[in-house]
Enzyme design. Sequence first.
Site, PDB file in Angstrom:
ATOM      1  N   ARG A 176       0.845  -1.194   0.000  1.00 21.21           N
ATOM      2  CA  ARG A 176       0.000   0.000   0.000  1.00 21.21           C
ATOM      3  C   ARG A 176       0.885   1.251   0.000  1.00 21.21           C
ATOM      4  O   ARG A 176       1.951   1.262   0.625  1.00 21.21           O
ATOM      5  CB  ARG A 176      -0.838  -0.036   1.280  1.00 21.21           C
ATOM      6  CG  ARG A 176      -1.794   1.121   1.492  1.00 21.21           C
ATOM      7  CD  ARG A 176      -2.945   1.061   0.562  1.00 21.21           C
ATOM      8  NE  ARG A 176      -4.049   1.884   1.008  1.00 21.21           N
ATOM      9  CZ  ARG A 176      -5.076   2.208   0.214  1.00 21.21           C
ATOM     10  NH1 ARG A 176      -5.129   1.783  -1.042  1.00 21.21           N
ATOM     11  NH2 ARG A 176      -6.078   2.943   0.664  1.00 21.21           N
ATOM     12  N   GLY A 214     -13.924   0.540  -4.777  1.00 18.44           N
ATOM     13  CA  GLY A 214     -13.914   1.439  -3.618  1.00 18.44           C
ATOM     14  C   GLY A 214     -14.602   0.769  -2.449  1.00 18.44           C
ATOM     15  O   GLY A 214     -14.337  -0.395  -2.120  1.00 18.44           O
ATOM     16  N   THR A 274      -9.824   0.407  -9.892  1.00 15.45           N
ATOM     17  CA  THR A 274      -8.864  -0.453  -9.217  1.00 15.45           C
ATOM     18  C   THR A 274      -8.919  -1.734 -10.014  1.00 15.45           C
ATOM     19  O   THR A 274      -9.803  -1.895 -10.846  1.00 15.45           O
ATOM     20  CB  THR A 274      -9.326  -0.676  -7.765  1.00 15.45           C
ATOM     21  OG1 THR A 274      -9.308   0.582  -7.117  1.00 15.45           O
ATOM     22  CG2 THR A 274      -8.487  -1.670  -7.005  1.00 15.45           C
ATOM     23  N   SER A 324     -10.124  -0.467   1.273  1.00 16.35           N
ATOM     24  CA  SER A 324     -11.213  -1.455   1.279  1.00 16.35           C
ATOM     25  C   SER A 324     -10.866  -2.676   0.438  1.00 16.35           C
ATOM     26  O   SER A 324     -11.700  -3.583   0.297  1.00 16.35           O
ATOM     27  CB  SER A 324     -12.488  -0.832   0.698  1.00 16.35           C
ATOM     28  OG  SER A 324     -12.887   0.270   1.461  1.00 16.35           O
TER      29      SER A 324
HETATM   30  O1  DON Z   1      -7.968   1.208  -1.382  1.00 17.63           O
HETATM   31  C1  DON Z   1      -9.143   1.494  -1.571  1.00 17.63           C
HETATM   32  O2  DON Z   1     -10.045   1.090  -0.878  1.00 17.63           O
HETATM   33  C2  DON Z   1      -9.494   2.370  -2.756  1.00 17.63           C
HETATM   34  N1  DON Z   1      -8.390   3.194  -3.089  1.00 17.63           N
HETATM   35  C3  DON Z   1      -9.916   1.503  -3.887  1.00 17.63           C
HETATM   36  C4  DON Z   1     -10.403   2.299  -5.047  1.00 17.63           C
HETATM   37  C5  DON Z   1     -11.160   1.512  -6.015  1.00 17.63           C
HETATM   38  O3  DON Z   1     -11.488   0.374  -5.816  1.00 17.63           O
HETATM   39  C6  DON Z   1     -11.532   2.221  -7.253  1.00 17.63           C
HETATM   40  N2  DON Z   1     -12.393   1.457  -8.061  1.00 17.63           N
HETATM   41  N3  DON Z   1     -13.525   1.711  -8.200  1.00 17.63           N
END
Ligand code: DON
Length: 572
Positions: free
Chosen positions: A108, A476, A383, A455
């Site tokens: 991360r 997200g 993502t 998440s």
């Molecule tokens: O780490 C996270 O939870 C977010 N940055 C993830 C973002 C994500 O999944 C974007 N896709 N829709």
Amino acid sequence: MFKQIRKKDFKIAISAFSLLLFLFIACTNHQIGKENAPIYRNGMVVTANPLASKVGLEILKKGGNAVDAAVAVQFALAVVYPNAGNIGGGGFMVYRSSTGESNTLDFREKAPEAASKNMYLDSAGNPIANLSTEGHLAVGVPGSVAGMWQAHQKYGKLDWKDLIQPAIKLAKSGFKITQIQAEELNSEDSIFRVLNSGYGYLVNEKQWKKDDLLIQNDLVETLKLIQEQGRDGFYKGKTADLIADEMMRNKGLITKRDLVNYQAVWRKPLIGNYKGYKIIAMPPPSSGGVALLQLLGTLENYPLAKYPFHGDSSTQIFVEAERRAYADRATYLGDPDFYQAPIKNLLSKSYLKNRMNNFSFDKATPSSEILAGDFKGKESEQTTHFSITDKDGNAVAITTTLNGSFGAKVFVKGAGFLLNNEMDDFSVKPGTPNMYGLVGGEANAIQPNKRMLSSMTPTIVEKDGKLFMVVGSPGGSTIITTVLQTITNVIDYQMSIQKAVNVKRVHHQWLPDLIYIEKDALDSLTSQKLTHKGYKILERGNIGRCDAILLNKWGYYEGGADPRGDDSKMGY
Ligand code: DON
């Protein structure tokens, strides 16, 4: 006359036979497609992009293991799926070896050393619009290259250089962009120009069109440095200089020191059980594992399969469990190197049982109204998750991200790649929702060198001591509930893995107090019943984009590639 009749009959007979033959072939094919999903003995790769799946498959066929294939896929996705695949972002890996050893890797992003708690607030203490989501200040110190390097050092079998080569090839010879990619690139064109003063990476003087060839020459050079020098090719030398210069020119915070100090971290997997299955999940700084185990631990107290799929009762159980888990997420979860979450308590059976004491099937439990927030992000999936298994039975689940669409929309000038906007995953101010509507407080407040809460929920499931499922998703805040539903669809509702991935999804995250549904996820009678009980339902676009693999009871891999995107499953 006799002859004529015979000729006519003959023609009719031929037509009837042809029709029957056609119907027979059509039916048989249909059945093959539906009932006999492709299965593979030796290995399987499911990713968001067919070119990346092919890269992974080829590495497996060359004798690489699941980790080798994952490294190659991560770099390939950085080329062919630049809005989410990345070298300028971060992610998590959950690993299970053929012998049952499990491990997780946290790559991360981190807050730069110069970051501070109120860095996105104005003098009156209010969040400044877009500061944590766009531009150089939104960028966290990237972790992907360190992650892939460390994963390979520990588990890789093939030569590192051979794993980067397919990505170099794709960047050099180019690939044809899809209609969706053309549209996405065109829609970001003006912001790319504003934030990247004259550097033309991903910018097209004309508009992008489907089948345009995307060649990425600067990225080729960066990838070659990584190929030759491993992690140092990114965190030191020319690439590090280019990142630090990019930051300095534009008031960003990341320095060469931030880069050289970045380390991915092996973390003890979070282990849970659900109805006899063992769940191997990502611990903090992902909230995914804790929330998933809380949700499964709560659902375990209900005979889910007795309630019709997506009926009012089953939806209520999911929603009420989710409301409670996301409320805990907001308060208790953050980077474990900075904030000790009470994980044991959060996962204790009695806690989870008591938590549902005030739930009744008669009406909704309202979420607190104090901190209600709204989604301001777009509903696209930026993502990406991929699942890989190899011939020995090793399995890898990786979810990786730039956070928003094309991250901070910042290119590293001369290096040909995008930087993340992961800083928005911190709680920029207690109670202020981030781009996914998630709120937080002290546990996830910004501190130098701290990791922002995520998440992302890459997960591996075991049954009777054997591999059972590899699963994960982008989305997200909806990642956790997407993974949850895929698991329960298989375990409780006995769906095939492809069906479990395909079916419509429903999501609740405590705040805002809404049940989000994909179109037609609930029938109108169910929606009416829920509304009558006090739930608010909001239809939205796609929820999640799940790519999963299941090892069936005969020892074959079956894949579930999400039809919501260009996702593809390949095996051998
Ligand atoms: O780490 C996270 O939870 C977010 N940055 C993830 C973002 C994500 O999944 C974007 N896709 N829709």
